[in-house]
Design a protein around this motif. Structure first.
Motif, PDB file in Angstrom:
ATOM      1  N   VAL A  66      -2.985   6.961  27.163  1.00  0.00           N
ATOM      2  CA  VAL A  66      -3.545   8.138  25.837  1.00  0.00           C
ATOM      3  C   VAL A  66      -2.347   8.146  24.970  1.00  0.00           C
ATOM      4  O   VAL A  66      -2.612   8.213  23.640  1.00  0.00           O
ATOM      5  N   ILE A  67      -1.121   8.094  25.283  1.00  0.00           N
ATOM      6  CA  ILE A  67       0.151   8.075  24.151  1.00  0.00           C
ATOM      7  C   ILE A  67      -0.116   6.772  23.408  1.00  0.00           C
ATOM      8  O   ILE A  67       0.127   6.628  22.116  1.00  0.00           O
ATOM      9  N   GLN A  68      -0.343   5.437  24.232  1.00  0.00           N
ATOM     10  CA  GLN A  68      -0.817   4.319  23.163  1.00  0.00           C
ATOM     11  C   GLN A  68      -1.785   4.480  22.235  1.00  0.00           C
ATOM     12  O   GLN A  68      -1.629   4.220  21.142  1.00  0.00           O
ATOM     13  N   MET A  69      -2.864   5.125  22.628  1.00  0.00           N
ATOM     14  CA  MET A  69      -3.885   5.556  21.758  1.00  0.00           C
ATOM     15  C   MET A  69      -3.283   6.173  20.463  1.00  0.00           C
ATOM     16  O   MET A  69      -3.745   6.070  19.560  1.00  0.00           O
ATOM     17  N   TYR A  70      -2.507   7.278  20.724  1.00  0.00           N
ATOM     18  CA  TYR A  70      -2.074   8.023  19.808  1.00  0.00           C
ATOM     19  C   TYR A  70      -1.272   7.494  18.836  1.00  0.00           C
ATOM     20  O   TYR A  70      -1.230   7.611  17.640  1.00  0.00           O
ATOM     21  N   VAL A  71      -0.263   6.583  19.523  1.00  0.00           N
ATOM     22  CA  VAL A  71       0.663   5.756  18.563  1.00  0.00           C
ATOM     23  C   VAL A  71      -0.176   4.702  17.604  1.00  0.00           C
ATOM     24  O   VAL A  71       0.193   4.903  16.594  1.00  0.00           O
ATOM     25  N   HIS A  72      -1.074   4.175  18.233  1.00  0.00           N
ATOM     26  CA  HIS A  72      -2.190   3.288  17.158  1.00  0.00           C
ATOM     27  C   HIS A  72      -3.236   4.145  16.606  1.00  0.00           C
ATOM     28  O   HIS A  72      -3.953   3.415  16.228  1.00  0.00           O
ATOM     29  N   LYS A  73      -2.929   5.496  16.549  1.00  0.00           N
ATOM     30  CA  LYS A  73      -4.096   5.945  15.854  1.00  0.00           C
ATOM     31  C   LYS A  73      -5.650   5.596  16.097  1.00  0.00           C
ATOM     32  O   LYS A  73      -6.498   5.677  15.308  1.00  0.00           O
ATOM     33  N   THR A  74      -5.645   5.628  17.573  1.00  0.00           N
ATOM     34  CA  THR A  74      -6.964   5.379  18.002  1.00  0.00           C
ATOM     35  C   THR A  74      -7.836   6.517  18.741  1.00  0.00           C
ATOM     36  O   THR A  74      -7.012   7.198  19.651  1.00  0.00           O
ATOM     37  N   ALA A  75      -8.802   6.869  18.400  1.00  0.00           N
ATOM     38  CA  ALA A  75      -9.546   8.263  18.559  1.00  0.00           C
ATOM     39  C   ALA A  75     -10.200   7.913  19.949  1.00  0.00           C
ATOM     40  O   ALA A  75     -10.534   7.044  20.308  1.00  0.00           O
ATOM     41  N   LEU A  76      -9.785   8.879  20.845  1.00  0.00           N
ATOM     42  CA  LEU A  76     -10.370   8.890  22.136  1.00  0.00           C
ATOM     43  C   LEU A  76     -11.770   9.005  22.345  1.00  0.00           C
ATOM     44  O   LEU A  76     -12.326   8.540  23.161  1.00  0.00           O
ATOM     45  N   PHE A  77     -12.369   9.676  21.350  1.00  0.00           N
ATOM     46  CA  PHE A  77     -13.753   9.470  21.309  1.00  0.00           C
ATOM     47  C   PHE A  77     -14.604   8.635  20.674  1.00  0.00           C
ATOM     48  O   PHE A  77     -15.485   9.264  19.571  1.00  0.00           O
ATOM     49  N   ASN A  78     -14.193   7.180  20.279  1.00  0.00           N
ATOM     50  CA  ASN A  78     -14.910   6.392  19.577  1.00  0.00           C
ATOM     51  C   ASN A  78     -15.505   5.458  20.537  1.00  0.00           C
ATOM     52  O   ASN A  78     -15.363   5.348  21.741  1.00  0.00           O
ATOM     53  N   PRO A  79     -16.625   4.777  19.925  1.00  0.00           N
ATOM     54  CA  PRO A  79     -17.328   3.992  20.842  1.00  0.00           C
ATOM     55  C   PRO A  79     -16.273   2.941  21.679  1.00  0.00           C
ATOM     56  O   PRO A  79     -16.806   2.487  22.858  1.00  0.00           O
ATOM     57  N   LYS A  80     -15.434   2.271  21.077  1.00  0.00           N
ATOM     58  CA  LYS A  80     -14.402   1.197  21.773  1.00  0.00           C
ATOM     59  C   LYS A  80     -13.701   2.059  22.808  1.00  0.00           C
ATOM     60  O   LYS A  80     -13.410   1.085  24.008  1.00  0.00           O
ATOM     61  N   THR A  81     -13.512   3.118  22.642  1.00  0.00           N
ATOM     62  CA  THR A  81     -12.739   3.707  24.038  1.00  0.00           C
ATOM     63  C   THR A  81     -13.212   4.853  24.795  1.00  0.00           C
ATOM     64  O   THR A  81     -12.928   5.199  25.814  1.00  0.00           O
ATOM     65  N   LEU A  82     -14.670   5.014  24.531  1.00  0.00           N
ATOM     66  CA  LEU A  82     -15.530   5.870  25.288  1.00  0.00           C
ATOM     67  C   LEU A  82     -15.611   5.464  26.920  1.00  0.00           C
ATOM     68  O   LEU A  82     -15.529   6.270  27.565  1.00  0.00           O
ATOM     69  N   ILE A  83     -15.379   4.249  27.121  1.00  0.00           N
ATOM     70  CA  ILE A  83     -15.369   3.807  28.340  1.00  0.00           C
ATOM     71  C   ILE A  83     -14.051   4.163  29.327  1.00  0.00           C
ATOM     72  O   ILE A  83     -14.300   4.131  30.296  1.00  0.00           O
TER      73      ILE A  83
END
Length: 152
Positions: A66-83
């Motif tokens: 989750v921290i890595q997603m935040y650092v890379h500005k990756t939304a937690l609720f997008n199709p790529k990360t939904l899994i």
């Protein structure tokens, strides 16, 4: 063609997580009872300790992702990360619902009380399978094919 890894911490965390769950849930949990001299209460005591530590390690790995997603500005609720959300929800359910109930049942066994029949172990095992499959899919998605060096 080359393969690019944008989130190396996430990749390491995902595959470590898969390794921990696979080794403990799919092997150690039942194999310890095959060892000579291991009684049901002793095996359950070991299991409570091991699964408690596994749960803490899973949280560290999930938080790292989750921290890595935040650092890379990756939304937690997008199709790529939904899994990734399904293993996270499973981890929450295991931490606050399944593990406490399984722990209570193990404690009853240790105290010499036979608890009533339950399907909780099936829920736990099934959730571990779903968690590992989702993490594997998510981990594979973290790799990106690129065409660097390919002539135009």
């Amino acid at each position: 063609m080359t393969i690019e890894v944008k989130s190396p911490i996430s990749v390491a965390s995902v595959f470590l997580w898969i390794g921990f769950v696979s080794a403990i849930s799919f092997m150690e949990s039942w194999l310890k009872f095959q060892a000579p001299g291991i009684t049901i209460p002793l095996g359950l005591g070991i299991g409570r300790l091991v699964f408690g530590v596994l749960n803490k390690i899973e949280w560290v790995l999930a938080i790292a992702i989750v921290i890595q997603m935040y650092v890379h500005k990756t939304a937690l609720f997008n199709p790529k990360t939904l899994i990734f959300l399904l293993p996270l929800v499973i981890l929450i359910l295991q931490t606050f619902w399944l593990l406490p109930r399984l722990d209570a049942r193990a404690e009853m066994h240790i105290q010499g009380i036979v608890p009533p029949a339950s399907t909780l172990h099936y829920y736990y095992a099934g959730s571990e399978v779903v968690k590992v499959v989702c993490l594997l899919i998510y981990g594979i998605k973290l790799f990106k094919k690129t065409d660097y060096g390919k002539p135009n």
